[in-house]
Structure formats: C-alpha cells, structure tokens
Write a protein that holds these residues in place. Structure first.
Motif, PDB file in Angstrom:
ATOM      1  N   UNK A  73       0.806  -1.217   0.000  1.00 43.80           N
ATOM      2  CA  UNK A  73       0.000   0.000   0.000  1.00 43.80           C
ATOM      3  C   UNK A  73       0.840   1.269   0.000  1.00 43.80           C
ATOM      4  N   UNK A  74       2.161   1.143   0.177  1.00 42.90           N
ATOM      5  CA  UNK A  74       3.018   2.325   0.167  1.00 42.90           C
ATOM      6  C   UNK A  74       3.048   2.996  -1.197  1.00 42.90           C
ATOM      7  N   UNK A  75       2.654   2.260  -2.219  1.00 46.29           N
ATOM      8  CA  UNK A  75       2.641   2.829  -3.557  1.00 46.29           C
ATOM      9  C   UNK A  75       1.404   3.640  -3.877  1.00 46.29           C
ATOM     10  N   UNK A  76       0.493   3.786  -2.917  1.00 44.36           N
ATOM     11  CA  UNK A  76      -0.705   4.600  -3.135  1.00 44.36           C
ATOM     12  C   UNK A  76      -0.362   6.079  -3.011  1.00 44.36           C
ATOM     13  N   UNK A  77      -0.852   6.888  -3.934  1.00 40.71           N
ATOM     14  CA  UNK A  77      -0.644   8.336  -3.891  1.00 40.71           C
ATOM     15  C   UNK A  77      -1.970   9.055  -4.089  1.00 40.71           C
TER      16      UNK A  77
END
Length: 311
Positions: free
Chosen positions: A13-17
């Motif tokens: 989920x760290x790739x969510x912007x």
C-alpha cells in the motif's frame, strides 16, 4: 480540481498516492459525479497488492461511489433513466472511485434510493451483485438449505438477505462474536474451526444442497466438498487454486460472465434496497485522505460492517 488515489506500483500500500486532477467534462454517454462517499471492498487492496500489468500504472482504485451529479453529457440518460444536475446517484463497475469527483459512463450510474445515506449507497452493489451471482450459479431454490462460509462479512450478509427473500435456509459460518449478525439477517450460525462439518450436519439434518464460499480457506472448501456431492453446486469467490484443482465453481468481477450478470442485476438490487429489503450495515467512515489507514483496517480484523471514504 479534484483528488483521487492511484497505485503507482504494485505489491504494497506504500505505492498509493493522493493526486490532484481535473475530471474531464462528460461527453455524450458520460456524467460527472461529485463524490459524497466511496465504497470500500477487498477487491480494492487486492488490485494494489496483486496487480501485475505495469502498463496500467498509475492504476485507479475503487469500484463504487455515491454522490451528486455535477455535469451530464449532451443527450445522456443514466442507467435508471433521465437525470438532472444535482440528483443523488450511486455508481458501480466504475474505475477510480477513491476520488472527490470523477467522470464515468452514464450506464453505470443509478438514482440513489432515498432511504440509503451516501455511505450505504456507495457500498450496496459490489457485495450485493456478488452475493446474487453466488446464489444464481448454484441454483439455490426455495425450501433448500445451503451452507455459506463467511456469513457475517459484507457478501455474506447480502447473501443472507437475498436468500431469505427466496425461502432459502442458510447455515452460516462465523466466529461466535458474530453470531448475532448471522441471526439478525435470517441465518443459522455455526462456528468455524475443527468439527465444522459435524456442526453443520447437526444444524441441517436433511442435508446441504449447495455451498457458497466467501472466505477462501481450505477448511471452507474441504467441508463444502464433504457435504455437497454435486461440485457444480459449490462456488467460491476466494479460492481460485482450489476451484481449479477440485472442479468447483469460481466467479469474479473480472470474468466476462460474472461482469455481465452483475451488470444485469444492479437495478433489481437497488429496487430491493429502496423497498427496505436489502440493507448495508456500516462499521465506519474515514476521510478520503486516510485511505491507507482504512485499507489497513479492511485487510485486518473483521471491521463489523462496511467502510467508506468521505471526501
């Protein structure tokens, strides 16, 4: 300007912007929705965690919303008929619902029932159409008893309500702390865990006609196979490997037949909700900016109802 969440990479989920965008003006056949609530489903985080097509990045997140029409393409009607700017609507089988505004195909937009608030309306159709398809593919009939794995989850609660309308008795697996949910919506609860098949037999001495699996565990599939002789009457939405290995039914929104069925039943489910015959239990709402925290909750312990993002 509007805000929307996108996945910039897959795997976590760290790739969510959260990005600023300007929704395009709607062309004929399209409408723009000012989003009041974005529905949340396990399919949302699975898209981020399991996605593989790098060409689809940045990938929009979210498949259903509710809100107000802010613009309508020339000569356009929505899925439920004529509409005007300012009308309250819900939309399902769209892309990019985690947003404050978006432009979508008008055929996927329907008038919101007055008795549902925006958060409930935004969570009605993904779970509801999945439940309807599960009951349909196993040919559940009035007077039969079926087994439902994961009866207290969002899909399970919708299955319970839809089955009850058709006179289908449901034995539903759940944790003991969720028994009241299963009972409230017309099911007979049994605890999952060792000895499940025997507990189901005691609850249904005349036998189980079909089994619906919304959890995907080996226990769910094994018990279904033990109790239901006809594998065509066992369906899963979460155990693809077992479905292929054991010859049971697998359905999913990305499958053409599933997509077509779910599109067809949207209006019927909205009508049920408008009549009070299909409710959406809510657990919590989050600000749109807190989508990551909301997804962490959705992935973890059973939240006890649906979640929604509020722009």
């Amino acid at each position: 300007m509007a805000q929307h969440w996108v996945a910039t990479r897959y795997g976590n989920l760290d790739g969510l912007e959260l990005r600023e965008v300007t929704p395009p003006a709607p062309s004929p056949g399209e409408v723009t929705i000012e989003v009041a609530a974005a529905g949340m489903n396990p399919a949302d985080y699975k898209r981020v965690l399991q996605g593989q097509d790098a060409n689809a990045l940045p990938a929009p997140i979210g498949f259903e919303v509710a809100g107000v029409l802010s613009a309508i393409g020339e000569g356009t009607e929505i899925g439920s008929g004529p509409a005007q700017v300012g009308d309250a609507v819900l939309a399902f089988r769209i892309a990019g619902g985690y947003a404050s505004a978006l432009t979508v195909p008008a055929k996927d937009v329907f008038a919101k029932p007055d008795n549902l608030d925006f958060a409930e309306a935004a969570n009605l159709l993904l779970a509801g159409t999945t439940a309807a398809e599960m009951l349909d593919v196993v040919h559940a009939q009035g007077g039969e008893t079926i087994l439902l794995h994961g009866a207290s989850g969002a899909v399970g609660v919708s299955v319970l309500q839809q089955a009850r309308r058709h006179g289908v008795r449901v034995i539903g697996t759940a944790s003991e702390r969720s028994f009241d949910v299963v009972t409230r919506f017309g099911g007979t609860p049994v605890a999952y865990g060792p000895g499940l098949a025997d507990r189901v037999r005691r609850a249904a001495p005349s036998g189980i006609a079909a089994a619906l699996d919304s959890v995907g565990t080996d226990e769910a599939v094994d018990v279904s196979l033990e109790l239901v002789p006809d594998r065509e009457r066992i369906v899963t939405i979460a155990a693809a490997g077992r479905a292929q290995a054991d010859g049971i039914r697998m359905i999913g929104g990305a499958m053409p037949a599933s997509a077509a069925f779910r599109d067809r039943v949207r209006a019927d489910l909205i009508a049920l909700a408008a009549g009070g015959d299909l409710v959406v239990p809510m657990a919590r709402t989050f600000p749109l900016a807190e989508a990551r925290a909301a997804l962490d909750l959705l992935r973890g312990e059973h939240p006890g109802g649906k979640l929604a993002l509020i722009p």
